[in-house]
Design an enzyme around this catalytic site. Structure first.
Site, PDB file in Angstrom:
ATOM      1  N   TYR A 127       0.878  -1.177   0.009  1.00 39.62           N
ATOM      2  CA  TYR A 127       0.013   0.017  -0.142  1.00 39.62           C
ATOM      3  C   TYR A 127       0.846   1.233   0.091  1.00 39.62           C
ATOM      4  O   TYR A 127       1.873   1.401   0.700  1.00 39.62           O
ATOM      5  CB  TYR A 127      -0.925   0.175   1.165  1.00 39.62           C
ATOM      6  CG  TYR A 127      -1.838   0.955   1.270  1.00 39.62           C
ATOM      7  CD1 TYR A 127      -3.297   0.769   0.371  1.00 39.62           C
ATOM      8  CD2 TYR A 127      -1.988   2.474   1.753  1.00 39.62           C
ATOM      9  CE1 TYR A 127      -4.171   1.694   0.302  1.00 39.62           C
ATOM     10  CE2 TYR A 127      -3.010   3.200   1.800  1.00 39.62           C
ATOM     11  CZ  TYR A 127      -3.978   3.013   1.073  1.00 39.62           C
ATOM     12  OH  TYR A 127      -4.990   3.579   0.912  1.00 39.62           O
ATOM     13  N   PHE A 135      -6.030   9.300  -3.137  1.00 38.46           N
ATOM     14  CA  PHE A 135      -4.576   8.874  -3.834  1.00 38.46           C
ATOM     15  C   PHE A 135      -4.252   7.573  -3.118  1.00 38.46           C
ATOM     16  O   PHE A 135      -4.168   7.660  -1.730  1.00 38.46           O
ATOM     17  CB  PHE A 135      -3.436   9.908  -3.636  1.00 38.46           C
ATOM     18  CG  PHE A 135      -2.229   9.196  -3.967  1.00 38.46           C
ATOM     19  CD1 PHE A 135      -1.535   9.843  -5.364  1.00 38.46           C
ATOM     20  CD2 PHE A 135      -1.258   8.383  -3.144  1.00 38.46           C
ATOM     21  CE1 PHE A 135      -0.514   9.402  -5.614  1.00 38.46           C
ATOM     22  CE2 PHE A 135      -0.271   7.869  -3.925  1.00 38.46           C
ATOM     23  CZ  PHE A 135       0.316   8.356  -5.057  1.00 38.46           C
ATOM     24  N   GLU A 136      -4.462   6.681  -3.892  1.00 34.16           N
ATOM     25  CA  GLU A 136      -3.637   5.071  -3.118  1.00 34.16           C
ATOM     26  C   GLU A 136      -3.136   4.304  -4.173  1.00 34.16           C
ATOM     27  O   GLU A 136      -3.813   4.346  -5.366  1.00 34.16           O
ATOM     28  CB  GLU A 136      -4.726   4.650  -2.194  1.00 34.16           C
ATOM     29  CG  GLU A 136      -6.051   4.065  -3.061  1.00 34.16           C
ATOM     30  CD  GLU A 136      -6.898   3.025  -2.330  1.00 34.16           C
ATOM     31  OE1 GLU A 136      -6.802   2.792  -1.056  1.00 34.16           O
ATOM     32  OE2 GLU A 136      -8.118   2.964  -2.845  1.00 34.16           O
ATOM     33  N   ILE A 137      -2.206   3.555  -3.943  1.00 36.27           N
ATOM     34  CA  ILE A 137      -1.592   2.507  -4.638  1.00 36.27           C
ATOM     35  C   ILE A 137      -1.607   1.336  -3.976  1.00 36.27           C
ATOM     36  O   ILE A 137      -1.002   1.015  -2.953  1.00 36.27           O
ATOM     37  CB  ILE A 137      -0.271   2.739  -5.162  1.00 36.27           C
ATOM     38  CG1 ILE A 137      -0.199   4.147  -6.002  1.00 36.27           C
ATOM     39  CG2 ILE A 137       0.342   1.885  -6.265  1.00 36.27           C
ATOM     40  CD1 ILE A 137       1.235   4.781  -6.396  1.00 36.27           C
TER      41      ILE A 137
END
Length: 464
Positions: A286, A351-353
């Site tokens: 994450y 915003f997240e990966i």
């Protein structure tokens, strides 16, 4: 056999292995073959491997680091004690002093000149691995968002994706218009993969299990408390979808990683390495840029519901979870008290990966099913940000969660703005380094210092 539980199968298979080895050893002594000892070892290894493959076939699962741990009682008691108690005793701190200290710590980090992670495995443009991770840039948007999402895409392309060429996936609860699809394709290279998908109404709309009358009553109360989006049903749908449904969409089945992109956001700095490959090569599941406190009125029973779930499934807990981050009651003690035990710190998921394997894991899926049954996505306004953050903090190793300090990003009203070296043109100068928000009365909503203090490993602290 396939209906036997793993707890039964494992000891049974272990006994079979021991019997096989014992019989082989007896045969060795009976035959006195000088070469037989090695044969014993080879036979035991072969039989063990064969039986383990049978175990996998029967259970449909693999034995690996991904297997859920069996925590001993002492470890579990220690974790549960931490989750039931505030990090600090009341009357031992002054929230205003804590805020000042946390702001100073945050600014010290953001004022450090940085460029990119200090690892030796960054994948650059032109590398055979560049753009080859199983990742996509995901946007949940409506047709009316075209202009704002185009702005976000153009910035992301300029600062990052023009060098890596990752595909885009767009999801909508309605059919995308030709105008929307043509507008998106017109700003991207012709060879860029772009897919448009519609969300199944069963995965988007309020489920039949929700009592509509109760929902209306609860949202009326929230609206009177000026809770944002309380009476916007589609917002509740979105929070539920991004919490427990999006990663099941057929268009995402081929991907391991998703980078979430929202309309009308800003990117301020060039990203000269493949972010998805960074996640993959450095065991990160994450990535985030902003870390905030949530409105406690929207998640009044989320923590107590989560603790009920944890009590039922204690082995889902990761012994290296970010527990202190969840339990820090010093900067916003009223949030902690209102939610009966949760700091309300969360990763801002616009915003997240994220590694979708984590979301598809047993602990996360069971947790989502449990929360769905509680109805809090509608009777309250549980957001995907606190839900995702609780799951990560409880079920993942905190060292696998990465703060992308180097990514300059803005979503009103908050910013992650790094300080670039004086001789660098990596950042465009359109944000103020270390400036979390233009409004000083919102500084107490920044939870990043708490993450720095309690959750970042030495490796993460020295990453930049």
């Amino acid at each position: 056999m396939r209906f036997l539980s793993k707890r039964i199968l494992k000891p049974v298979l272990s006994v079979i292995i021991l019997i096989s080895i014992a019989v082989t050893v007896v045969l060795y002594f009976l035959t006195a073959n000088e070469n037989y000892l090695q044969a014993v070892k080879d036979s035991a290894k072969s039989q063990y491997a064969s039986l383990r493959e049978s175990y996998k076939s029967i259970t449909g699962k693999t034995e690996s680091a991904d297997e859920l741990p069996d925590h001993d009682a002492e470890v579990l008691d220690s974790i549960m004690d931490r989750l039931h108690e505030p990090l600090y005793e009341k009357d031992t701190f002054d929230p205003n002093e804590v805020l000042a200290e946390n702001k100073q710590l945050y600014e010290e980090f953001l004022f450090q000149e940085i460029s990119e992670p200090k690892v030796d495995n960054l994948v650059r443009s032109g590398d055979p691995l560049a753009g080859k991770a199983k990742g996509t840039i995901l946007s949940l948007v409506r047709n009316s968002d075209l202009e704002d999402i185009i702005s976000s895409i153009q910035q992301l392309e300029e600062e990052y994706n023009k060098n890596f060429g990752y595909p885009y996936t767009f999801l909508n609860d309605e059919e995308f218009t030709d105008e929307f699809k043509d507008g998106i394709k017109s700003i991207l290279p012709k060879d860029r993969v772009v897919e448009f998908g519609t969300i199944d109404p069963d995965n988007w709309n309020m489920p039949d299990s929700i009592d509509r009358e109760r929902y209306d009553q609860e949202m009326d109360k929230m609206s009177k408390e000026n809770i944002q989006y309380a009476e916007v049903e589609s917002y509740h749908n979105m929070c539920r979808f991004y919490s427990k449904e999006f990663y099941h969409h057929p268009l995402l089945s081929k991907y391991k990683y998703v980078w979430r992109l929202e309309p009308n956001v800003n990117f301020y700095c060039k990203i000269n390495y493949d972010v998805f490959q960074f996640m993959n090569k450095n065991d990160k599941i994450y990535g985030f840029v902003l870390n905030l406190y949530d409105s406690p009125q929207t998640i009044e029973t989320l923590w107590t519901s989560t603790m009920d779930f944890v009590e039922e499934h204690p082995n889902y807990l990761n012994v290296n979870g970010a527990f202190a981050w969840l339990k820090d009651n010093s900067q916003n003690p009223k949030n902690y008290d209102y939610t009966q035990g949760y700091s309300t710190c969360h990763f801002w998921t616009n915003f997240e990966i994220v590694d979708l394997d984590f979301l598809r894991s047993e602990p996360y899926e069971k947790y989502m099913q449990y929360l769905e049954e509680k109805g809090g996505f509608y009777y309250e306004r549980w957001g995907d940000a606190p839900v995702r953050s609780l799951a990560l903090a409880l079920f993942a190793d905190k060292s696998s969660i990465h703060w992308f300090r180097d990514i300059g990003y803005h979503h009103t009203p908050y910013t992650n703005c790094p300080t670039c070296p004086a001789d660098s043109d990596r950042c465009n100068g359109n944000c103020v380094p270390g400036k979390f928000t233009p409004w000083s009365d919102l500084d107490n909503q920044n939870c990043q210092a708490t993450w720095i203090r309690h959750s970042m490993s030495e490796e993460e602290l020295e990453m930049y």
